[in-house]
Design an enzyme around this catalytic site. Structure first.
Site, mmCIF file in Angstrom:
data_model
loop_
_atom_site.group_PDB
_atom_site.id
_atom_site.type_symbol
_atom_site.label_atom_id
_atom_site.label_comp_id
_atom_site.label_asym_id
_atom_site.label_seq_id
_atom_site.Cartn_x
_atom_site.Cartn_y
_atom_site.Cartn_z
ATOM 1 N N ASN A 43 30.397 -22.965 -114.090
ATOM 2 C CA ASN A 43 29.939 -22.179 -112.949
ATOM 3 C C ASN A 43 30.787 -20.942 -112.671
ATOM 4 O O ASN A 43 30.357 -20.037 -111.996
ATOM 5 C CB ASN A 43 29.859 -23.056 -111.691
ATOM 6 C CG ASN A 43 31.170 -23.755 -111.381
ATOM 7 O OD1 ASN A 43 31.867 -24.235 -112.296
ATOM 8 N ND2 ASN A 43 31.525 -23.834 -110.113
ATOM 9 N N CYS A 89 32.652 -22.860 -103.542
ATOM 10 C CA CYS A 89 33.028 -24.040 -102.778
ATOM 11 C C CYS A 89 34.531 -24.193 -102.644
ATOM 12 O O CYS A 89 35.006 -24.938 -101.805
ATOM 13 C CB CYS A 89 32.398 -25.303 -103.357
ATOM 14 S SG CYS A 89 32.524 -25.452 -105.128
#
Lengths: 377, 377
Positions: A147, A327
């Site tokens: 990611n 995140c």
């Protein structure tokens, strides 16, 4: 809405829900809102819609609908895959092989169990995976597309090796789990890709937020990680969030229909971005192997800059991008775990991730490079 | 849509999402769709909306916003409360006191840990709770309003006893957890109700499906039950589903504004239902103490009928109701756990739950009793 023309290049962080997906969800909020476990006709009708959505999801993976478990998103799916496999195996101290690039939903789960001595983990580079497998190995976990830097891992080949290993050793383990949240543009057919468990997340693929799925191959032993009603064939309790599940199915139909075309288009955009960067005076390097990366993610190191400063400065000029995984932003220093993991520690705090999506155009990319030049040129 | 006029009396199973809630969510799907962890202005703006939603939720409980953790729903909240408290305590074999009426999300979690010898559980009648507490008790779990028969438990008094127990014994344990998914019409203020942990679910309170919350009082030790990014102050990982969280806030603002009026209105409807039943020739009894039950649930036993037959027969005539908790329908025999738990085992498979909501009217109730008479009169 904004006084500047905002350019969104943070699709790996989250995607807008598509119009078709929104439309597909609409009637399930307040009209056909019934509990799919109810036995009156209206409830059974809703249960059929869940079945249809499950089949749509299965269509994306070319798998059987029964192998799809709906969850609240990628994090829950990853936790279920990892914890579920470990809890279901009968070994005293199971062994897990994990790449150094795993998403925190996987790596943090493993680290916790490792710290209490419940499991042993081999943290390896992708090329070391096959050599790390041993008789106690119950799980190999490989993020399909990282990611942060977009690297694509050879899931298919690793899966092939594991299948042969299981056959040769006459064992059901290890299972291959892959986090495919960022892999919608790549081959994902279950048969050919050889994975046993796979995660997708609605919020990364133009679907609804708050829903995801875990694919579990037949006969793979996975314990539920929560308890309650018997929904999802006993694998995941809780009243199904019907609109979200329907929307996820729709998102995957769209993703399947557009993936090849989008792959090509995004690859061209990425090449264009690199061309412009090369033609500019920007001193940069690409993090990761550009030939083995997803077309929608490019992560660049600009020596001497601070990731945080760059993301904020670009943000103020209307360019939305990221220092790494979103995140981690709240808790940790602005540092990319994946950039560190590939050995470019000097770049970990000097890198920017740009990720492209359906609305990304050459014009936007041109503007972004121009904006970048304003403060690093 | 239907050829008959459908009457929905299954609000305890799930509620339609309200128009205001739907509207509040709208712009967060495809417009302000940004990841709230992103540091560019658009992301920070979304983070502020989550903060506002958290404050709205806190307003319903009259608690601090920091004490609210967003989850995927009641089941996850319940699992987190129970497992989280047990995992966080340092005792070798913690003890839990649970009523025999707990929701499966609680009771199944406890039974699993009980079966492996990790914990000891005292399954008690509500009046036996205080006597069952001992030095090893870390958790007392009491469903505020039972989802099947609507019984209201004296959470406030149990909480008061526990507070005094902790004070007298100079200990932080036990904590009081209450599942309040069906308790939106009742007093729920944190200070006066004395609970330490509390669950609410969007899909039961006219909010979005797929979202819920867990209230955790300051200093209450709860381990996260999943791992990943550091969202929700490290308590619950995963990118926040912004539209759902915003919708939950809105639903609780609506619930707070209407609760007193709805309590009164629903109580009148329930009394009217009982009047009509009494005036009819139907041989029935009410399951549970009618004076200590939520105004929106009535569960009746009709000797000799099969719950399943009754629910299907009523369903075919357009009356939607339930045999008990919907979530058990798929897996188990049509039998009410709660009706058994109150000692009316002969009624467990001969009972029907009717639950009322915002659209329920006297006219609907009249029709339902008439329909009921058609096959049990």
């Amino acid at each position: 809405m904004y006084l500047y023309m905002a350019i969104y290049l943070d699709y790996a962080s989250t995607t807008p829900t598509s119009k078709c997906v929104l439309k597909s969800m609409q009637k399930f909020w307040s009209n056909d809102f019934y509990n799919p476990s109810a036995i009156y006709p209206e409830g059974r009708k809703v249960a059929i819609e869940i079945k249809k959505a499950r089949e749509k999801c299965a269509g994306f993976l070319d798998c059987r609908a029964d192998n799809i478990v709906f969850t609240s998103g990628g994090t829950e799916s990853a936790n279920m895959a990892v914890l579920g496999v470990i809890n279901a195996c009968k070994l005293d101290k199971p062994h897990v092989v994990a790449t150094m690039f795993e998403h925190p939903a996987v790596s943090e789960t493993l680290k916790l169990l490792e710290s209490t001595g419940q499991i042993e983990v081999s943290w390896v580079k992708p090329e070391e995976i096959t050599g790390a497998i041993k008789p106690e190995t119950v799980l190999v976990t490989v993020i399909y597309v990282n990611n942060e830097i977009g690297s694509v891992q050879p899931v298919r080949e690793i899966g092939k090796f594991i299948k042969k290993y299981r056959h040769d050793h006459n064992t059901i383990y290890p299972y291959l789990y892959t986090d495919a949240c960022q892999a919608i543009y790549l081959p994902i057919n279950q048969e050919t890709m050889n994975y046993d468990l796979l995660t997708l997340d609605g919020s990364k693929i133009y679907g609804p937020k708050g829903v995801g799925l875990l694919y579990i191959r037949d006969n793979v032993k996975v314990s539920p990680i929560s308890n309650g009603g018997g929904q999802e064939a006993g694998k995941r309790p809780g009243t199904e969030p019907v609109p979200l599940v329907v929307g996820l199915g729709e998102a995957l139909v769209e993703a399947k229909a557009t993936k090849d075309k989008e792959f090509k288009r995004l690859k061209e955009l990425k090449n264009y971005f690199i061309e412009l960067l090369n033609a500019s005076k920007i001193n940069y390097s690409i993090n990761g192997d550009i030939d083995k990366s997803s077309p929608h993610i490019i992560n660049i190191c600009i020596p001497g800059i601070s990731s945080e400063f760059a993301v904020i400065a670009l943000g103020e000029k209307g360019v939305m991008c990221s220092a790494g995984a979103s995140c981690s932003n709240l808790e940790l220093k602005m540092s990319s775990r994946s950039v560190s993991a590939i050995g470019k520690t000097e770049c970990a705090e000097s890198s920017i991730r740009f990720s492209f999506g359906r609305a990304t155009s050459k014009g936007e990319i041109k503007k972004v490079v121009k904006t970048l030049l304003e403060f690093v040129g």
